[in-house]
Design a protein around this motif. Structure first.
Motif, PDB file in Angstrom:
ATOM      1  N   PRO A 368      -6.120   1.899  10.851  1.00 19.12           N
ATOM      2  CA  PRO A 368      -4.906   1.569  11.623  1.00 19.12           C
ATOM      3  C   PRO A 368      -4.904   0.136  12.145  1.00 19.12           C
ATOM      4  CG  PRO A 368      -5.705   3.752  12.211  1.00 19.12           C
ATOM      5  CD  PRO A 368      -6.744   3.163  11.309  1.00 19.12           C
ATOM      6  N   GLU A 369      -6.071  -0.324  12.658  1.00 21.22           N
ATOM      7  CA  GLU A 369      -6.100  -1.690  13.185  1.00 21.22           C
ATOM      8  C   GLU A 369      -5.851  -2.710  12.078  1.00 21.22           C
ATOM      9  OE1 GLU A 369      -8.396   0.557  13.535  1.00 21.22           O
ATOM     10  OE2 GLU A 369      -8.459   1.049  15.689  1.00 21.22           O
ATOM     11  N   GLN A 370      -6.401  -2.430  10.900  1.00 21.22           N
ATOM     12  CA  GLN A 370      -6.213  -3.342   9.769  1.00 21.22           C
ATOM     13  C   GLN A 370      -4.762  -3.326   9.302  1.00 21.22           C
ATOM     14  OE1 GLN A 370      -8.447  -2.372   6.213  1.00 21.22           O
ATOM     15  NE2 GLN A 370      -8.906  -4.530   5.830  1.00 21.22           N
ATOM     16  N   VAL A 371      -4.120  -2.137   9.360  1.00 14.75           N
ATOM     17  CA  VAL A 371      -2.709  -2.035   8.981  1.00 14.75           C
ATOM     18  C   VAL A 371      -1.843  -2.876   9.909  1.00 14.75           C
ATOM     19  CG1 VAL A 371      -0.737  -0.472   8.815  1.00 14.75           C
ATOM     20  CG2 VAL A 371      -2.949   0.236   7.917  1.00 14.75           C
ATOM     21  N   ILE A 372      -2.123  -2.809  11.220  1.00 14.80           N
ATOM     22  CA  ILE A 372      -1.330  -3.573  12.186  1.00 14.80           C
ATOM     23  C   ILE A 372      -1.479  -5.069  11.933  1.00 14.80           C
ATOM     24  CG2 ILE A 372      -1.055  -4.157  14.617  1.00 14.80           C
ATOM     25  CD1 ILE A 372       0.064  -1.440  13.839  1.00 14.80           C
ATOM     26  N   THR A 373      -2.709  -5.527  11.740  1.00 19.85           N
ATOM     27  CA  THR A 373      -2.927  -6.952  11.458  1.00 19.85           C
ATOM     28  C   THR A 373      -2.228  -7.362  10.166  1.00 19.85           C
ATOM     29  OG1 THR A 373      -5.072  -6.852  12.575  1.00 19.85           O
ATOM     30  CG2 THR A 373      -4.687  -8.708  11.081  1.00 19.85           C
ATOM     31  N   PHE A 374      -2.379  -6.519   9.156  1.00 18.75           N
ATOM     32  CA  PHE A 374      -1.773  -6.751   7.838  1.00 18.75           C
ATOM     33  C   PHE A 374      -0.252  -6.846   7.945  1.00 18.75           C
ATOM     34  CE2 PHE A 374      -0.959  -4.812   3.449  1.00 18.75           C
ATOM     35  CZ  PHE A 374      -1.198  -6.001   2.788  1.00 18.75           C
ATOM     36  N   LEU A 375       0.347  -5.885   8.671  1.00 13.76           N
ATOM     37  CA  LEU A 375       1.807  -5.835   8.798  1.00 13.76           C
ATOM     38  C   LEU A 375       2.333  -6.952   9.685  1.00 13.76           C
ATOM     39  CD1 LEU A 375       4.421  -4.331   8.123  1.00 13.76           C
ATOM     40  CD2 LEU A 375       3.980  -2.826  10.068  1.00 13.76           C
TER      41      LEU A 375
END
Length: 649
Positions: A368-375
């Motif tokens: 989830p944290e990587q998704v937020i940074t990615f998005l």
């Protein structure tokens, strides 16, 4: 005149005016207010009723259309199922089938009773089933002269699978009425199911109840207003009498005290106010005198600090609010009178709808944290470009963005500005993907649709939760357009193209069918826009390379991002990083979404899935079809595993 004398005389004059005013209010003003309030209430109830009737016409008309369309489609599906395998040329035998008649002839009901019916005829116009048995067996064309509108719709239904529209007729009392009809082909047969509703049957009961409610509300309002003002009149007279006596006693005594207690502090406060008006917020006055005057002086001394804090908070609110809506909207809401009122205006705007391709599949394995940074990396760049082009960002739904140009401040160049913004967004994807690849993250691709049209723009919601937004059919059309945009494409509607045709370069033209949009829509893929924007997308197209041997592939359809049925056996014959040419034994349709999995030597699906969209279907002579599929999501290096040459063709 000194303040002390002025206060005493003022109190005496106030008492005299109070008595005179009480009588005047009671005799004249209160009577006029009562009449005016009754008149306003009567007019308000009438206006609300008229508005409700107007809205009900539109709402009930739309409801009638949905009911009729659903009824026609339901009857067609049921008939297709029942008639499957039956002999369809013996109309007399079909008419004797009570079950078939029950399906073909159905009533369309409202809460107040039947408002329409369904019937069945063939593609030559001969009536198989009709509520009036006297017309069964006759041809619809027999009434061509009496009912030209109806006949024209029937003729269209012979060739078109789905025909709908309004037409007028005269009832038994020779009054002109309006109907809405939907005509749908029964699959697998030469029959056509028709559903017809009398729109007036939707309106009259509801409108009559509104009118009755208006009369009741008017009578009740008059009674309540008259009773209220009668009670208020008595209270004013009694209150005026006691207030006058009290003021007579207190006025003389308090005049001397107040005059002495506030004259000098008021002078000091006057000087302080002048200094504050000049921008000196640090000014202070002595906090002496009666309690009220001392409190006033204390409050005044705090005014400078409060004003400073207010300005700081105002700027903080403006900056914070600006993170959720554009500065133009912030300025409008904070500075325009009535800007927070609910409602909106009809404006011509240009809309941008963008969405990442295959984003759900890409983030399936990410934290989830990587998704937020990615998005957020993607959204930060897109929002920056939108704001630079003066767009209003309406909504951000996950990886999708809806923005519009031309409101709240009108802009003549909003179509060109929207197209330029869309091209800039696509051009920025190279920079975003370069950062992603440097961190070992997947590449992102995006599709964008741009549409120009009239929408309702304004404050939408409730008093507790309001949003400055746009609504209308052109917003839905922009959403439909975006679904047809492939990775890296900017598609614009005909309405937008007509406004920017002298500025843009068109890469291709698409003719597509959209859900809920009659006929075929023309979409233009834009490659560049000229001055003053001067933006051009680089050509990233690849040539399909023929595989040494066809590779088996398993194909599943996707509907609303849900995997449905498989399509049968299929083989990839040509391949590149962005597309594949497939030979399929199962039927596929243009623009439907698919999930592909390559098969190994044992005809088992290999790990990893490719998501794509059908962009071209070519039937082959042996019953199979040749399909071009443009990829929307591909695992890294997945295509090269199956025999595609390493270098681009």
């Amino acid at each position: 005149m000194r303040l002390r004398s002025y206060l005493i005389l003022s109190y005496m004059a106030l008492i005299a005016l109070l008595f005179v005013g009480a009588w005047f209010i009671d005799v004249h003003v209160m009577g006029n207010l009562t009449k005016s309030s009754i008149r306003i209430a009567d007019q308000a109830v009438s206006n609300v009723t008229a508005t409700n009737i107007e809205h009900s016409d539109r709402i009930l008309t739309l409801m009638g259309q949905y009911v009729v369309r659903d009824k026609a489609e339901d009857v067609a599906r049921e008939l297709a199922y029942v008639l499957k395998g039956k002999k369809l040329d013996d109309y007399a035998k079909l008419r004797r089938d009570p079950g078939l008649r029950a399906i073909a002839l159905q009533s369309i009901y409202t809460p107040h009773g039947p408002a329409g019916y369904t019937d069945l005829y063939d593609r030559d116009g001969y009536i198989l089933f009709h509520p009036d048995k006297n017309v069964e067996g006759r041809n619809q064309m027999d009434w061509q002269k009496q009912y030209p509108e109806t006949t024209e719709m029937i003729k269209r239904s012979f060739k078109e699978n789905h025909v709908q529209g309004f037409f007028t007729f005269f009832d038994k009392d020779k009054k002109e009425k309006k109907r809405f009809a939907v005509r749908v082909h029964v699959p697998g047969t030469r029959f056509i199911a028709a559903a017809i509703v009398n729109l007036d049957d939707f309106f009259l009961p509801a409108q009559q109840r509104m009118k009755d409610s208006c009369q009741v509300a008017t009578v009740e309002a008059k009674q309540q207003i008259e009773a209220h003002y009668a009670a208020l009149n008595r209270e004013v007279m009694i209150g005026g009498l006691f207030a006058g006596l009290a003021l007579c006693l207190v006025g003389g005594l308090s005049g001397f005290y107040f005059a002495a207690a506030i004259s000098r502090p008021i002078s000091r406060l006057r000087d302080g106010v002048r200094q504050v008006g000049e921008g000196d917020f640090a000014v202070a006055v002595p906090e002496r005198g009666v309690r009220e005057v001392a409190d006033l002086a204390h409050s005044f001394n705090e005014l400078g600090q409060q004003l400073t804090e207010y300005i700081e908070k105002r700027d903080f609110i403006r900056d914070t609010f600006g993170r959720y809506v554009t500065q133009e909207v912030v300025t409008k809401l904070l500075e325009s009178e009535g800007a927070l009122d609910m409602g909106g205006d009809i404006r011509e705007v240009s809309l941008i709808m963008s969405d990442l391709r295959g984003f759900t599949a890409i983030i399936a394995e990410m934290d989830p944290e990587q998704v937020i940074t990615f998005l957020n990396r993607y959204l930060s760049r897109m929002i920056e470009i939108l704001l630079d082009h003066r767009a209003v960002i309406d909504e951000i739904l996950g990886d999708g963005i809806l923005a519009f140009f031309g409101a709240p401040e009108p802009r003549e160049d909003h179509p060109a500005r929207a197209v330029a913004c869309a091209l800039s967004m696509q051009a920025a994807m190279d920079e975003i993907n370069a950062e992603n690849e440097a961190e070992g993250l997947p590449r992102l691709t995006m599709g964008i649709g741009v549409n120009t049209g009239s929408v309702v723009v304004g404050n939408i919601g409730s008093e507790r939760r309001t949003k400055y937004s746009v609504v209308g059919s052109d917003v839905n059309f922009a959403s439909r357009m975006e679904a047809f945009a492939l990775a890296g494409q900017v598609l614009i509607s005909t309405a937008t193209y007509n406004r920017v045709r002298d500025l843009v370069e068109v890469a291709s033209v698409l003719e597509v069918e959209m859900k809920g949009v009659p006929g075929r829509a023309t979409l233009y893929e834009i490659r560049s826009i000229g001055a003053p924007f001067n933006i051009r997308l680089s050509d990233k197209s690849e040539k399909l390379a023929e595989l040494p041997e066809p590779v088996g592939v398993q194909i599943h359809r996707l509907k609303d991002k849900i995997i449905t049925d498989a399509t049968g056996r299929a083989w990839v014959t040509h391949l590149c990083d962005t597309a594949a040419q497939v030979t399929s034994e199962g039927a596929l349709e243009a623009w439907e979404d698919l999930r592909l999995a390559f098969l190994d030597d044992n005809q088992e699906p290999t790990p990893g899935h490719i998501y794509g969209k059908v962009t071209r279907v070519t039937p082959l002579t042996d019953g199979r079809c040749e399909v071009l599929i443009s990829f929307t999501s591909v695992p890294a290096g997945h295509c090269r595993t199956f025999g595609r040459p390493a270098e681009k063709a």
